[in-house]
Scaffold this motif. Sequence first.
Motif, PDB file in Angstrom:
ATOM      1  N   ARG A 225       3.317 -24.947  -6.367  1.00 21.39           N
ATOM      2  CA  ARG A 225       2.902 -25.738  -7.520  1.00 21.39           C
ATOM      3  C   ARG A 225       3.818 -26.943  -7.726  1.00 21.39           C
ATOM      4  NH1 ARG A 225      -1.735 -26.113  -9.182  1.00 21.39           N
ATOM      5  NH2 ARG A 225      -0.900 -26.855 -11.168  1.00 21.39           N
ATOM      6  N   GLU A 226       5.115 -26.765  -7.497  1.00 21.16           N
ATOM      7  CA  GLU A 226       6.036 -27.892  -7.628  1.00 21.16           C
ATOM      8  C   GLU A 226       5.724 -28.974  -6.599  1.00 21.16           C
ATOM      9  OE1 GLU A 226       9.912 -26.257  -7.268  1.00 21.16           O
ATOM     10  OE2 GLU A 226       9.980 -25.488  -9.336  1.00 21.16           O
ATOM     11  N   GLN A 227       5.331 -28.568  -5.401  1.00 20.55           N
ATOM     12  CA  GLN A 227       4.959 -29.561  -4.396  1.00 20.55           C
ATOM     13  C   GLN A 227       3.693 -30.314  -4.804  1.00 20.55           C
ATOM     14  OE1 GLN A 227       4.729 -28.124  -0.412  1.00 20.55           O
ATOM     15  NE2 GLN A 227       6.941 -27.783  -0.245  1.00 20.55           N
ATOM     16  N   VAL A 228       2.761 -29.608  -5.413  1.00 26.00           N
ATOM     17  CA  VAL A 228       1.538 -30.269  -5.876  1.00 26.00           C
ATOM     18  C   VAL A 228       1.863 -31.278  -6.968  1.00 26.00           C
ATOM     19  CG1 VAL A 228      -0.676 -29.909  -7.033  1.00 26.00           C
ATOM     20  CG2 VAL A 228       0.053 -28.355  -5.226  1.00 26.00           C
ATOM     21  N   VAL A 229       2.746 -30.890  -7.902  1.00 29.12           N
ATOM     22  CA  VAL A 229       3.150 -31.806  -8.978  1.00 29.12           C
ATOM     23  C   VAL A 229       3.875 -33.016  -8.407  1.00 29.12           C
ATOM     24  CG1 VAL A 229       4.625 -32.046 -11.011  1.00 29.12           C
ATOM     25  CG2 VAL A 229       3.246 -29.981 -10.705  1.00 29.12           C
ATOM     26  N   ALA A 230       4.779 -32.772  -7.436  1.00 29.93           N
ATOM     27  CA  ALA A 230       5.493 -33.885  -6.812  1.00 29.93           C
ATOM     28  C   ALA A 230       4.541 -34.816  -6.081  1.00 29.93           C
ATOM     29  CB  ALA A 230       6.541 -33.336  -5.848  1.00 29.93           C
ATOM     30  N   SER A 232       1.389 -35.373  -6.842  1.00 29.01           N
ATOM     31  CA  SER A 232       0.595 -36.142  -7.804  1.00 29.01           C
ATOM     32  C   SER A 232       1.437 -37.203  -8.507  1.00 29.01           C
ATOM     33  CB  SER A 232      -0.022 -35.195  -8.843  1.00 29.01           C
ATOM     34  OG  SER A 232       1.001 -34.496  -9.540  1.00 29.01           O
ATOM     35  N   SER A 233       2.732 -36.922  -8.741  1.00 29.19           N
ATOM     36  CA  SER A 233       3.589 -37.888  -9.429  1.00 29.19           C
ATOM     37  C   SER A 233       4.153 -38.951  -8.496  1.00 29.19           C
ATOM     38  CB  SER A 233       4.747 -37.162 -10.119  1.00 29.19           C
ATOM     39  OG  SER A 233       5.570 -36.509  -9.168  1.00 29.19           O
ATOM     40  N   LYS A 236       9.916 -36.799  -5.713  1.00 28.46           N
ATOM     41  CA  LYS A 236      10.424 -35.454  -5.515  1.00 28.46           C
ATOM     42  C   LYS A 236      11.940 -35.502  -5.509  1.00 28.46           C
ATOM     43  CE  LYS A 236       9.483 -31.346  -2.769  1.00 28.46           C
ATOM     44  NZ  LYS A 236       8.811 -30.801  -1.576  1.00 28.46           N
TER      45      LYS A 236
END
Length: 416
Positions: A225-230, A232-233, A236
Amino acid sequence: MELFALNNNTITAIQWQAYPIGFVLLLLCLFTVLGNFLIIYAIICKSTLHTSTHYYIGSLAFSDLLVGLIVMPFAFIFEMTHDEYRLFSRHLTFLCDYWHSMDIFATTASIFGLCAIGFDRYIAITKPIEYPNSFLSKKWYYVLPMIWFSSAIVSFPPGIYFGTTQAISRQSTISNETTLAPSWLFKECDFPNNLYYVLFISIVSFYVPLIVMIYVYIRTYVAAREQVVALSSGYKHHHQTEMKSGKFSFKQTSYEENHQSSSELITIRIHHGKYQNPHMDLVYNQKQKSVYRIKRNPSEANTFWRKFSKNQKAAKFIGIIIGAFIICWVPYFVYFTLNGLFLIRLKDDQHHELLFDIFSWLGYTNSLADVLVYVSTSKELRSNFFRLFRRCRLRRAVRRTNQHFLSDREVISFKS
């Protein structure tokens, strides 16, 4: 329906009933064997599936295959005959110990394999650069024998010892009560109910690896999930741990850790799709207020995103497998523990045996559920799985054509 067989003054009574249920259970055995065999065959034959992750999946499929070949047939026989099947006669004690040990052996190998798969995916997602050289990825041929050897140690010696002890105790009890019939005639293929055995099997074979497996997958899910957020933003955060020959080695950190060690904090700008220079990575050092430019090959960008997508799908795939395992096996082990340790069970013996059989077959169903999960969630396994079916059908068609051709030639030669 009741059948009787007379052999050496021994009456063997076979009471067959519940034919629809027996038919369903028999189909369950056959589909479990066929499905897992095709999964293993696809992994062996397809070179693109020769990866550590698929080898672990193949090991899991092999444990399910053992359930379909050995555990489920014995369970089917005793279920359909109400544990009164005496054709095994004096070898029943050995076969019962072997059956119970194989049951625990396959289950333990499955959950140990799931733990290995969970660790493998966790490293692949959190440390994608180091993953190809990790122990689980590079030394899989050491990990798999360790899984099966430890499963054998956990299952066979305790199962044989406590099963033999229980059989001897029951034999002495029966011989003291009656002398009208041989004591071995009244043996039942019950699971060993020794307190220490139940405690050992429950903790070592199920609860401890289950907790580890759930914890690892939760960490894997959070990292994904953190990779998905990174993604999209577009940014990282990492820690710089080493710099050699212009190449960086990064360690991922959380937001709270960023403030505690800001001196080493590095922010990476993530570019996905088209942008000005796809051959450069921009790395911003927060302490030095400077930007590093790291060169990489033109093909690395596409390779990275392919691996990223595969890792995300693999995390979901492993999550479904673990969920299916929990749903199928937790009811059995919970009731097994309550009955063996705390003597909490249904008062009526028939209802108790019925509930225990239902939970047992629910656990066996996991061996077929894994095949359905493989085929429905993994595109590579699904394509190779159905390709094998098409090859089998094509070979049958060619064989029939050749048979017709040969028969026509024989007819023509006979007429001539």
